[in-house]
Design an enzyme around this catalytic site. Structure first.
Site, PDB file in Angstrom:
ATOM      1  N   GLU A   1     -14.815  24.269-102.035  1.00 26.48           N
ATOM      2  CA  GLU A   1     -14.091  25.534-102.157  1.00 26.48           C
ATOM      3  C   GLU A   1     -12.612  25.358-101.864  1.00 26.48           C
ATOM      4  O   GLU A   1     -11.745  25.938-102.518  1.00 26.48           O
ATOM      5  CB  GLU A   1     -14.698  26.593-101.223  1.00 26.48           C
TER       6      GLU A   1
ATOM      7  N   HIS B   1     -25.605  34.869 -98.615  1.00 28.44           N
ATOM      8  CA  HIS B   1     -25.348  35.348 -99.979  1.00 28.44           C
ATOM      9  C   HIS B   1     -25.152  36.863 -99.957  1.00 28.44           C
ATOM     10  O   HIS B   1     -25.485  37.538-100.918  1.00 28.44           O
ATOM     11  CB  HIS B   1     -26.506  34.987-100.923  1.00 28.44           C
TER      12      HIS B   1
END
Lengths: 398, 324
Positions: free
Chosen positions: B60, B129
């Site tokens: 990321e 999530h």
């Protein structure tokens, strides 16, 4: 690994020349004498028969560039001790790595600097008065005194604005290179780092991504062997930094960082490889941070004076000086003339830099975004109104 | 007008902008050949090729850091972080680099980059999530934070974000991704950043929400209406810069405010809105400002429906402030 030394140096135990002190083995980082070198510590050409291919004007230019950084360090430390600048980060002892790498680039190339590359910006044309105005937090400098001293930005030379954060800039260098690659611009980005940065996750991310994309970037590590008080041996168990390149599918090169000609030659090869589509290179320039991490650091508290002395004897400027003397390109009066001229430039830079205006109050709020948000406008207006009728507070260190 | 889900509207916005501006590039994990794990970039790799729609290594920080470099060089990158729960390795790049670049270089360098990332609960995603980290980023000067709640706004705000000269964190509520369909204008459709939307007019109480919680407020308001309570709903749409004027105008009219967000209660962005109301509208308030939020716990899996604010919990808060 394709970074094998092309120019084998004489072994460190070779007989000293010209009465120089016997060179000792390079400590801690040194897994055998695998450093690429073109000049011996005594300034003797090691690059093989035929002699140095560098034209005399180029050699003098490199010498001037290195000397300018050394002289500037001295003057800036004096200003810091006099309280005229708040902080300074020196480069003494690393001038060959800085100038040699900078000299390998073209003006249209890009630089993603780490902490000790102000000399790269100078090489690429950053005016000394602007460097000094930045260190003094002046409003006459583009960043308006918003950053600590030594955090330069120089758009005219594609020198990216520096942060204090370690290794983040490596990914910016990869992104610049990927963008150039996409636009088919023949541009290379030199992304700088220190030995400490190799422990950061962004070092891994950047080299990995650059390797996968074959991005035209050169990672140039000034391994000065100290990350503030932490020595290389406590930073990594790797025998070198260059060896880490293997894991990213790129060449790793280990060069004597105090030999400006070897640095220039190796950086030049890496830059041209990148420019011609051959992908990235990791260069480890082995050098030494002879002074503190910054003006706020006292290195005598954590390292041995003998180690520093050893590296003082390997001075990069002295090495090129001896080489120039042997070629008859320099003598004492010529060097004095160069030094005088550089000191005059620095003096003028200090005069102009210091005379710069203070940043206006509004500059606190501008450039956060392209346009002020309603919240910023409200805060700015309230602040301007408040200080219309009272003096600005005196902060710490004023 | 075509009817689209939010995923389709985002895909449409990306296609419109990539056709219009050759500087726009996409990068992220699985955004290319696969078209994104939610399908937001479906078909774009095929249309624009691997140079402009890049599958990156799994990093990321690498995605955002490289996007910053691309932006410095003159491209307009749209980076995707697959779930906002995985954005933290890039936190340094976003906070220390992207958001400060213009300021620290006096405008010499800028980062016109958009980071798209799905947020919020509603897909049984457990801790990693489901989270809503907008407050961490709203605390960062130099970064805009946008959260659409409808397909049409997602398209319009995404086009505005990509064209914005500064870095924008564009947070997409997964709760709405495929559950809400509506008409979305074809081609050019820009919604200005920094303007809240009055979703429903009402006179008794103002519900303030963003992302997936706007729909919850609409359901709550419908229930309250049956009980004779008239709710006004403000969709904040952009967390930074916040449209204080629209919020203040509404609360000054109704005299009551309930702020609904799905992040943990403590330190959530609703606290900031509450503080603004206390600073600028206290004379108009008829009741305490209430917050209906997630709890100060990690986001749970099995008890997700209890953690997430839902119409019943919102209604309870409305009754409290109306009866105060």
């Amino acid at each position: 690994m394709s970074g094998r030394p092309k120019h084998k140096s004489a072994p460190e135990t070779a007989a000293p020349r010209g009465g120089a002190p016997p060179p000792a083995t390079i400590p801690s980082t040194h897994g055998g004498d695998d450093l690429i070198r073109l000049l011996s510590p005594e300034g003797v050409w090691l690059g093989g028969s035929g002699g140095s291919p560098f034209p005399p004007s180029r050699l003098i230019e490199l010498f001037r560039g290195m000397l300018r950084i050394r002289l500037l360090d001295g003057r800036m430390l004096n200003l810091q001790r006099q309280g005229r600048i708040g902080f300074f980060g020196q480069s003494t002892g690393q001038e060959a790595a800085i100038v040699g790498s900078a000299a390998a680039l073209k003006p249209e190339d890009w630089v993603a600097p780490a902490l000790r590359e102000a000399g790269v910006a100078l090489w690429r044309g950053l005016p000394i008065e602007r460097l000094i105005a930045q260190c003094m937090g002046k409003g006459s400098e583009v960043s308006q005194g918003r950053q600590m001293p030594c955090h330069h930005s120089y758009r005219a030379a594609n020198f990216i604005s520096m942060s204090s954060v370690i290794a983040t800039q490596l990914l910016h260098g990869v992104g610049v290179a990927m963008a150039a690659q996409m636009k088919k611009d023949p541009i290379v980005c030199m992304a700088y780092l220190g030995d400490g940065a190799t422990s950061e996750p962004d070092f891994h991310s950047a080299l990995n991504l650059a390797g996968v994309r074959k991005a035209p970037v050169v990672f140039f590590c000034q391994n000065n062997q100290w990350a503030i008080s932490v020595p290389f041996a406590k930073q990594t168990a790797s025998r070198s930094i260059a060896v880490k390149a293997v894991a990213y599918g790129m060449p790793g090169v280990r060069v004597d960082g105090n030999d400006v000609l070897a640095v220039l030659a190796e950086a030049g090869k890496a830059v041209e490889r990148a420019r011609s589509g051959g992908g990235p290179t990791l260069i480890e320039a082995v050098t030494y941070r002879r002074l503190g991490h910054s003006s706020s650091d006292d290195p005598t508290r954590y390292r041995d004076a003998d180690e520093v002395k050893l590296w003082e004897a390997r001075d990069p400027i002295d090495r090129l000086r001896k080489h120039l003397l042997s070629l008859g390109l320099l003598n004492q009066s010529k060097e004095e003339a160069i030094e005088e001229e550089l000191q005059a430039q620095i003096s003028e830079g200090i005069r102009v830099g210091e005379a710069g205006k203070e940043p206006p109050l509004e500059s606190l709020f501008s450039d956060v975004f392209a346009e002020l948000t309603p919240q910023l406008r409200e805060q700015r207006d309230a602040t301007l109104a408040e200080f219309a009728h009272r003096e600005l507070p005196k902060g710490h260190g004023h | 007008m075509p009817v689209m889900t939010m995923v389709e509207a985002i895909n449409d916005a990306l296609r419109v902008e990539m056709r219009r501006d050759p500087r726009v590039v996409l990068l992220g994990e699985d955004v290319g050949v696969k078209g994104g794990v939610f399908g937001c970039s479906a078909g774009l790799w095929k249309e624009f090729g691997g140079d402009r729609v890049m599958d990156t290594p799994l990093s990321e920080s690498g995605i955002v850091g490289a996007a910053i470099g691309m932006a410095l060089y003159g491209l307009v990158p749209v980076a995707e972080i697959q779930f906002s729960d995985f954005i933290y390795p890039a936190f340094d790049q976003i906070v220390s680099e992207a958001a400060k670049m213009r300021y620290r270089s006096g405008g010499e360098y800028t980062v016109p980059m958009t980071i798209r990332t799905p947020i919020g609960g509603g897909i049984r995603g457990g801790h990693y999530h489901s989270q809503s980290p907008e407050a961490y980023f709203a605390h960062t000067p130099g970064l805009k934070v946008v959260v659409p709640s409808t397909p049409s706004d997602a398209k319009g705000l995404l086009l505005a974000s990509i064209r914005d000269p500064d870095p924008v964190l564009f947070m997409e509520p997964k709760l709405v991704y495929r559950t809400l369909k509506e008409e979305v204008p074809e081609g050019e459709h820009v919604v200005e950043i920094g303007k809240a939307r009055v979703v429903r007019s009402g006179k008794d109480v103002t519900l303030i929400a963003w992302g997936g919680m706007v729909g919850m407020c609409e359901k709550a308001a419908a229930k309250c209406a049956e009980e004779g309570i008239d709710c006004e709903i403000i969709d904040v749409r952009t967390i930074v810069p916040l449209d204080e004027a629209t919020i203040l105008e509404s609360v000054k009219k109704t005299g009551r405010a309930v702020i609904v967000y799905e992040a943990p209660k403590t330190g959530g962005f609703g606290g900031e809105i509450s503080a603004i109301l206390a600073e600028k509208a206290i004379e108009w308030l008829e009741a305490p400002i209430l917050r209906v939020t997630g709890f100060d716990t990690p986001f749970p899996y099995t008890l997700e429906s209890v953690y997430l604010p839902e119409p019943g919990r919102i209604r309870e808060a409305v009754l409290k402030v109306v009866r105060f």
